[in-house]
Write a protein that holds these residues in place. Structure first.
Motif, PDB file in Angstrom:
ATOM      1  N   ARG A  66       0.797  -1.221   0.000  1.00 50.07           N
ATOM      2  CA  ARG A  66       0.000   0.000   0.000  1.00 50.07           C
ATOM      3  C   ARG A  66       0.828   1.268   0.000  1.00 50.07           C
ATOM      4  N   ASP A  67       2.047   1.236   0.509  1.00 47.49           N
ATOM      5  CA  ASP A  67       2.787   2.477   0.730  1.00 47.49           C
ATOM      6  C   ASP A  67       4.265   2.352   0.376  1.00 47.49           C
ATOM      7  N   SER A  68       4.592   1.577  -0.660  1.00 47.64           N
ATOM      8  CA  SER A  68       5.993   1.386  -1.048  1.00 47.64           C
ATOM      9  C   SER A  68       6.191   1.648  -2.536  1.00 47.64           C
ATOM     10  N   LEU A  69       7.435   2.005  -2.885  1.00 43.70           N
ATOM     11  CA  LEU A  69       7.877   2.121  -4.265  1.00 43.70           C
ATOM     12  C   LEU A  69       9.218   1.413  -4.394  1.00 43.70           C
ATOM     13  N   VAL A  70       9.474   0.806  -5.542  1.00 40.90           N
ATOM     14  CA  VAL A  70      10.756   0.154  -5.813  1.00 40.90           C
ATOM     15  C   VAL A  70      11.389   0.864  -6.996  1.00 40.90           C
TER      16      VAL A  70
ATOM     17  N   THR B 154      21.783   5.358  -1.727  1.00 37.71           N
ATOM     18  CA  THR B 154      20.674   5.528  -2.677  1.00 37.71           C
ATOM     19  C   THR B 154      19.782   4.288  -2.585  1.00 37.71           C
ATOM     20  N   PRO B 155      18.888   4.242  -1.608  1.00 35.09           N
ATOM     21  CA  PRO B 155      18.081   3.041  -1.386  1.00 35.09           C
ATOM     22  C   PRO B 155      17.202   2.714  -2.584  1.00 35.09           C
ATOM     23  N   ALA B 156      16.961   1.426  -2.758  1.00 31.73           N
ATOM     24  CA  ALA B 156      16.166   0.951  -3.890  1.00 31.73           C
ATOM     25  C   ALA B 156      14.697   0.789  -3.552  1.00 31.73           C
ATOM     26  N   VAL B 157      14.368   0.675  -2.251  1.00 35.71           N
ATOM     27  CA  VAL B 157      12.990   0.473  -1.826  1.00 35.71           C
ATOM     28  C   VAL B 157      12.608   1.620  -0.901  1.00 35.71           C
ATOM     29  N   LEU B 158      11.563   2.364  -1.271  1.00 35.28           N
ATOM     30  CA  LEU B 158      11.077   3.483  -0.473  1.00 35.28           C
ATOM     31  C   LEU B 158       9.793   3.054   0.220  1.00 35.28           C
ATOM     32  N   HIS B 159       9.772   3.180   1.549  1.00 32.74           N
ATOM     33  CA  HIS B 159       8.592   2.803   2.326  1.00 32.74           C
ATOM     34  C   HIS B 159       8.095   4.044   3.063  1.00 32.74           C
ATOM     35  N   PHE B 160       6.856   4.442   2.807  1.00 33.65           N
ATOM     36  CA  PHE B 160       6.274   5.643   3.410  1.00 33.65           C
ATOM     37  C   PHE B 160       5.348   5.213   4.542  1.00 33.65           C
TER      38      PHE B 160
END
Length: 753
Positions: A567-571, A722-728
């Motif tokens: 629901r709240d992540s981007l790769v 530079t992280p590859a997975v962004l979790h909000f």
């Protein structure tokens, strides 16, 4: 060619149609409400049918309430040219930019074309504001222009009206003073048609001697050519005979197709009057009996002419649709759609395709609207196939059309490539997107005709194809299934190096909407997203993200597994980069870390975690990566830890000894934190793979001092990672995720959507 006086004109090369100077028509430059769409409920409706086929009758029924702006035969040679530069059944394979005819086409479908013979059918009962439906164009010579015009104006909604060629020919023979294409040479004079027609066709056209036979031969060549073109599959085919015998049911089908469905109750009185009234072009206004009109040609045509006409139908491959009977066989249209003409050895025979043996089978189909159709059919008796301009479609490909929402279970006989698309006949989705999912993996969301999803590779066997949308009115969605190239491994033939997994325990339509940002970012980064739990109950965090996830992981065919909250992540990083960073940890499992401790806030617990340089001290279970064996190990240990805490064994976390842990042990993040404290898992404290972005306070990138975008990646200033997975995480997670996704798209130079 035939000029405006009906005489044969010199042959010209219509591959490059010369510019002409028609003196009678004009293209208006003033604003037209139809031109900007303010009066257009649907795209322009284009009714195309041969002369004497009932096109005027159908036109008057469609415009029974005088709500359309009507252009009556704008592509008639008498309207466009008096010098022979434009001919009946003009074939347009292509046109150079700037050609006057292209300008004419644009003007016609924007409602800005004017000619004295084209506009007497536009009523003005209450001023221009009464034209609320849009633009309705009717033509009798535009058949072979239709494919090119549809490519130039995909918003067109074409209707192709067919009538028995013997009835058409008989009527034309008797109307000696009318403008018709009377000589087959008018077709053979066009270089593009002469190159496309098989020799048997050319001989049949040249051998027709009587007026009746010439009209039948021309009808066969034009319609066989048109019905074989893939673009024609986007037209709604209507048979005059069906319209005559069952006008109410046919009209309901037609009005629904053009986006103006009739109410379930009785037809409007104005429409009933239009049905009963012969058209203004009828030569027998008193002859209203359906049976008499259907069988007139059978009684009045000489037997020898009928027998010759039947042979022409056979030569051109049209004998399956029309023959000695008065009624057509609509099912035979499917045999014509998409079959090439060029290069045939015998007319009507199809060259076998060696890949045709690849035939996917549908073992289960649930369609919310309409019905499933193979070959692009949309549940109608007409070939409304995909029309998405796929140059790589061939005889070995299979097209399944099923209105969204739909769910298909297919069985593949061999490795295949699969992708979804919106049919060229679909309406733009105004109430949301159509989401395409293969085996639980979202592969794209579409909203416009001709759009397509990403392609996925599948192994032989059973697979589920799902299309969802928010409304149940039905969207024209299609699946294209292609045999995989020989020797090319399918997507499930060997274990993947890294599988990106998430959980979405939502109804299918909601899951596709929720997962779209993650799915899009994953696809752009080269990942296939594995989605688990769709259409199932979520339960507690531990039940779903530990117990059930362990079962799902055991069934995955992957060497490494990366999990991200859906629901709240981007790769935004690729597999090689992520695996390289993971291997540098020297362990089999790494979890994301964050600056807030949740779900426990007691200092005795929060202070027990090792301090990290960037204050990311606490595991966040919304992102982790491990080898498959490492993931199974960690999830199994989490289950054992939960069971031990549930029965009060002394292995409970020391800082919370004596507290009621009944709720905490149902939380997956709490169990991960307990394993971290016991050194059973390692954390990514420096954000080499994961970063958790808190959204409780400022969530705009410009206001977040920790990050910036450099070269299409998010840079963590404190560590340079530079992280590859962004979790909000936090209350504004969705808004933050969407804003960052938009910014990343702009910085990456990619289109959004």
């Amino acid at each position: 060619m035939i000029n405006a006086n009906g005489n044969i004109a010199p042959r010209v090369n219509v591959e490059h149609i010369p510019r002409f100077e028609p003196p009678q028509f004009r293209i208006s430059t003033e604003h037209d409400p139809l031109d900007d769409g303010s009066l257009r409920l649907t795209g322009p409706v284009w009714l195309v049918g041969d002369g004497r086929s009932g096109t005027t009758w159908l036109l008057e029924m469609l415009n029974h309430d005088c709500g359309w702006k009507v252009l009556f035969e704008p592509f008639h040679p008498e309207a466009l040219s008096s010098s022979g530069g434009f001919v009946p059944f003009q074939h347009i394979p292509s046109l150079p930019d700037g050609d006057l005819l292209a300008d004419v086409v644009d003007a016609v479908f924007h409602g800005r074309f004017h000619h004295p013979r084209c506009e007497p059918y536009t009523p003005v009962p209450a001023g221009e504001s009464a034209l609320t439906h849009g633009l309705l164009v009717k033509d009798i010579f535009a058949h072979l222009m239709l494919p090119w015009c549809m490519k130039r104006h995909p918003e067109i909604r074409p209707i192709l009206l067919l009538r028995h060629p013997f009835a058409v020919a008989l009527s034309k023979v008797r109307l000696t003073g009318s403008f018709w294409a009377r000589e087959p040479d008018s077709l053979l004079a066009q270089d593009s048609l002469r190159a496309a027609f098989p020799e048997t066709w050319k001989e049949a056209l040249a051998g027709a001697r009587t007026p009746f036979r010439k009209f039948v031969a021309i009808w066969c060549a034009v319609h066989r050519m048109l019905l074989s073109l893939p673009e024609c599959a986007n037209a709604l085919v209507v048979f005059y005979e069906d319209l005559l015998c069952a006008p109410e049911s046919e009209l309901r089908r037609i009005f629904a197709w053009i986006g103006k469905p009739l109410e379930d109750c009785a037809l409007p009185e104005t429409l009933r009057k239009a049905i009963a009234k012969p058209s203004s072009q009828s030569v027998s206004p008193t002859e209203t009996g359906a049976q008499a009109r259907l069988c007139k040609w059978m009684v009045e045509t000489p037997r020898g002419e009928i027998e010759y006409g039947l042979e022409l139908l056979r030569i051109f491959g049209m004998d399956g649709i029309y023959g000695a009977s008065a009624m057509p066989d609509a099912s035979k249209l499917r045999d014509l759609a998409g079959k090439t003409i060029i290069g045939w050895q015998e007319a009507g025979n199809v060259v076998p395709n060696e890949r045709q043996v690849f035939v996917p089978a549908v073992t289960d189909a649930r369609v919310g609207f309409g019905s499933l159709g193979r070959g692009g059919l949309l549940g109608y008796d007409t070939p409304c196939s995909c029309g998405i301009e796929l140059g790589d479609l061939d005889g070995g490909d299979t097209v399944f059309s099923a209105h969204a929402p739909s769910r298909l279970t297919i069985n593949l006989p061999g490795p295949a490539r699969v992708y979804g698309a919106m049919n060229g006949t679909s309406h733009p989705c105004r109430s949301g997107y159509c989401h395409f999912t293969v085996d639980g993996q979202p592969i794209g969301r579409l909203c416009l005709p001709y759009e397509r999803t990403a392609c996925v590779e599948l192994a032989p066997g059973a697979h589920e194809l799902l299309v969802t949308c928010k409304d149940n009115t039905g969207q024209h969605s299609v699946w294209i299934i292609q045999p995989a190239e020989p020797g090319k491994p399918s997507g499930k033939g060997t274990p993947v190096q890294l599988a990106l997994a998430t959980i979405a325990c939502y109804p299918a339509a909601d899951a596709a909407e929720v997962l779209w940002p993650l799915a899009r970012s994953a696809r752009r980064s080269g990942h296939a997203l594995h989605v688990m739990g769709v259409d199932t109950h979520y339960g507690t965090h531990a039940e779903t993200k530990i117990h059930r996830l362990l079962e799902w992981v055991r069934g995955m065919d992957a060497e490494h597994i990366l999990f991200a909250d859906g629901r709240d992540s981007l790769v935004i990083g690729g597999s090689e980069e992520i695996l390289s960073e993971f291997r540098s940890f020297g362990t089999d499992f790494v979890v994301s870390m964050e600056k807030e401790c949740w779900p426990v806030k007691q200092p005795a617990w929060t202070d027990s975690f090792p301090k990290q340089t960037d204050r990311r001290n606490w595991p966040n279970a919304g992102g982790w990566i491990g080898t498959k064996s490492g993931v199974v190990r960690v999830l199994t240990e989490a289950i054992r830890r939960q069971q031990a805490l549930r029965i009060g064994i002394s292995t409970d976390p020391g800082p919370l000894r004596g507290m009621d842990l009944s709720e905490l042990i149902e939380n997956d993040q709490f169990l991960m934190q307990a394993l971290y404290l016991d050194n059973r898992i390692q954390g990514d404290a420096n954000c080499r793979i994961f970063t958790t972005i808190g959204t409780a306070d400022s969530f705009h990138l410009s206001r977040n001092p920790e990050y910036e975008i450099r070269k299409s990646r998010v840079l963590l200033k404190s560590t340079g990672a530079t992280p590859a997975v962004l979790h909000f995480s936090g209350p504004s997670c969705g808004l933050c995720r969407d804003q960052w996704a938009e910014l990343l798209d702009k910085f990456c130079g990619k289109r959004s959507g």
